[in-house]
Scaffold this motif. Structure first.
Motif, PDB file in Angstrom:
ATOM      1  N   GLN A 443       0.671  -1.348   0.044  1.00 59.62           N
ATOM      2  CA  GLN A 443      -0.034  -0.082  -0.041  1.00 59.62           C
ATOM      3  C   GLN A 443       0.854   1.219   0.071  1.00 59.62           C
ATOM      4  OE1 GLN A 443      -2.936  -0.026   3.280  1.00 59.62           O
ATOM      5  NE2 GLN A 443      -3.651  -2.004   2.633  1.00 59.62           N
ATOM      6  N   SER A 444       0.179   2.537  -0.411  1.00 64.76           N
ATOM      7  CA  SER A 444       1.126   3.659  -0.502  1.00 64.76           C
ATOM      8  C   SER A 444       0.592   4.462   0.701  1.00 64.76           C
ATOM      9  CB  SER A 444       0.563   4.522  -1.626  1.00 64.76           C
ATOM     10  OG  SER A 444       1.262   5.619  -1.811  1.00 64.76           O
ATOM     11  N   LYS A 446       0.579   8.201   2.415  1.00 67.17           N
ATOM     12  CA  LYS A 446       1.013   9.525   2.235  1.00 67.17           C
ATOM     13  C   LYS A 446       1.602  10.400   3.524  1.00 67.17           C
ATOM     14  CE  LYS A 446      -2.520  10.484  -1.174  1.00 67.17           C
ATOM     15  NZ  LYS A 446      -3.831  11.243  -1.794  1.00 67.17           N
ATOM     16  N   SER A 454       4.892  10.409  -1.139  1.00 64.62           N
ATOM     17  CA  SER A 454       4.064   9.074  -0.713  1.00 64.62           C
ATOM     18  C   SER A 454       5.317   8.020  -0.657  1.00 64.62           C
ATOM     19  CB  SER A 454       3.218   8.678  -1.651  1.00 64.62           C
ATOM     20  OG  SER A 454       2.018   9.487  -1.565  1.00 64.62           O
ATOM     21  N   VAL A 455       5.005   7.007   0.124  1.00 64.71           N
ATOM     22  CA  VAL A 455       6.207   5.858   0.176  1.00 64.71           C
ATOM     23  C   VAL A 455       5.208   4.522  -0.039  1.00 64.71           C
ATOM     24  CG1 VAL A 455       5.994   5.845   2.640  1.00 64.71           C
ATOM     25  CG2 VAL A 455       7.811   4.985   1.301  1.00 64.71           C
ATOM     26  N   THR A 456       5.830   3.534  -0.396  1.00 69.62           N
ATOM     27  CA  THR A 456       5.141   2.301  -0.550  1.00 69.62           C
ATOM     28  C   THR A 456       5.556   1.255   0.171  1.00 69.62           C
ATOM     29  OG1 THR A 456       4.684   2.572  -3.095  1.00 69.62           O
ATOM     30  CG2 THR A 456       4.533   0.367  -2.242  1.00 69.62           C
TER      31      THR A 456
END
Length: 460
Positions: A443-444, A446, A454-456
């Motif tokens: 999932q991403s 924010k 954003s980071v996954t």
């Protein structure tokens, strides 16, 4: 009678050509022999046929000097003490012969520096003192600065200056001037190599695979940058506390009146005081204003920004910093300015502004990975304030680790430092068990505040 003279001259000419042809054939044969021995690193066997060709046909082929250098270096490496002396002297002589017979292939700066380095490395058996060795380097540097590019020789050149200064044979002004000379030369070489490396990085970033030859060049440029990075640190360490504020201020104060219209002197003096954090002294204000008045430039505007920073006038400081960037026309120097300004903004907690300058620095000089590490450090420092849950706060460390990886990818001088940063940030990010428990793999997330990215979440 005339016919007889013509016939005689013809016979002499033909005879001479036969002699030359026989000589060439003999030299060619022996050159082939010693070259094969050199290729197989059998330098002892190569020595006799090589000397025969060197003495008989010194202009025959540049391989005489390329291979001869290896043959004599092997002799020098195998021997100890005074036994080396004949071969050290012969290698020095060989480079002189190469310059005589193949001048276009023997740049003075390169081979002269090699000769000085050989003398330095064998100074005991040659009975050479520091003054004589320094004079050797200084003469070559002044004669052909463009080709004086060997990192080790640049360091030795400056190191000898420091030793002579400590022995009271050189003045403080001579020491600091030579420091500036060497640092500027190192920066020129780093710039030239970085520009070549940037072209290859841009090709990779565009999704095009490098050819085998380009990959080799990329590694080579990385090695060169690594060597100059070490030399730059070594030069600063060698200078050490000799360039502290206690030494700089009285020296520049004494020489100010004589040099107040000398833009180069003012720039170097202001630059040295800035580097050594002597900017609180009124002399820095005097130097900067004099410099900006006679030669408005990127450097002078940057120093005025430092003064405004010291006064706590942040907006005016930023205005001067922007002016400095606008005035700079060289992209490599503009990249350095953006990085310097980014560091100043980072130090006072203006992370969003600092990142903008770091990004601009990377755009102008992508092979310098230090801005990536600075951005990564700012992300890590903001983890607790830029996440809304404990998991999301720690997820910021993934962003930091990703940024540090970029530094390792583009900058060969930072591989170890970047790897250590990646390991540190990764250890602080959520681990596999936490990702499993939150059921958020892939999932991403924010990230808010100044980061705005954003980071996954890694897949497990």
């Amino acid at each position: 009678m005339k016919t007889k003279i013509t016939l005689l001259l013809t016979l002499l000419f033909v005879g001479a050509n036969i002699g030359f042809a026989q000589q060439d054939e003999e030299c060619m044969s022996k050159l082939s022999i010693f070259h094969e021995y050199v290729k197989s690193k059998n330098y002892d066997a190569a020595y006799e046929p090589w000397m025969a060709v060197r003495n008989k046909c010194p202009k025959f082929n540049n391989a005489i000097y390329i291979d001869g250098e290896k043959i004599l270096e092997d002799k020098i490496d195998k021997l100890e003490g005074a036994a080396k002396l004949p071969f050290v002297n012969d290698l020095l002589k060989l480079w002189e012969e190469r310059a005589e017979h193949f001048a276009s292939k023997t740049p003075t700066g390169k081979y002269g520096a090699m000769a000085c380095q050989l003398k330095y490395d064998n100074r005991d058996i040659l009975n050479l003192d520091n003054a004589a060795l320094y004079a050797c380097y200084d003469e070559i540097y002044k004669a052909d600065k463009d080709n004086f590019t060997n990192p080790q020789s640049l360091y030795t050149y400056f190191s000898l200056m420091v030793d002579l200064y400590d022995a009271k044979q050189k003045t403080a002004a001579e020491l600091f001037n030579k420091y500036d000379d060497v640092v500027e030369k190192i920066e020129d070489e780093v710039k030239n190599t970085s520009e070549k490396l940037n072209t290859l990085i841009a090709k990779e970033d565009a999704g095009t695979e490098l050819t085998k030859k380009e990959g080799q060049y990329k590694r080579y440029y990385g090695q060169i940058l690594g060597a100059f990075d070490q030399v730059s640190s070594g030069v600063d360490q060698k200078l050490g506390e000799r360039a502290n504020c206690e030494n700089l201020i009285p020296l520049y104060q004494k020489d100010f009146e004589e040099n107040k219209n000398n833009a180069v002197w003012l720039q170097r003096a202001a630059g040295k005081m800035s580097e050594k954090d002597c900017t609180d002294d009124p002399l820095f204000f005097k130097l900067v204003n004099a410099y900006h008045e006679i030669s408005p430039s990127a450097n002078s505007a940057y120093y005025l920004g430092i003064l405004k920073d010291k006064e706590g006038k942040n907006s005016e400081a930023i205005a001067f910093y922007k002016q400095a960037i606008d005035l700079e026309t060289d992209n490599f120097k503009k990249a350095k300015l953006n990085n310097k300004i980014g560091i100043k903004l980072k130090s006072r907690g203006s992370y969003g502004q600092a990142r903008g300058y770091f990004r601009q620095s990377l755009q102008l000089n992508p092979s310098n990975g230090r801005p990536h590490l600075s951005i990564a450090a700012m992300y890590a420092a903001s983890a607790n304030s830029c996440g809304d849950t404990n998991f999301n706060k720690r997820a910021v460390y993934w962003l930091a680790a990703d940024e540090a990886r970029k530094a390792a990818r583009v900058d060969p001088t930072l591989k170890k430092a970047a790897a250590a940063s990646v390991a540190n940030y990764s250890a602080k990010a959520p681990q596999k068990a936490e990702i499993f428990n939150c059921s958020c793999s892939g999932q991403s997330i924010k990230i808010g505040c100044w980061i705005g990215a954003s980071v996954t979440v890694p897949n497990i």
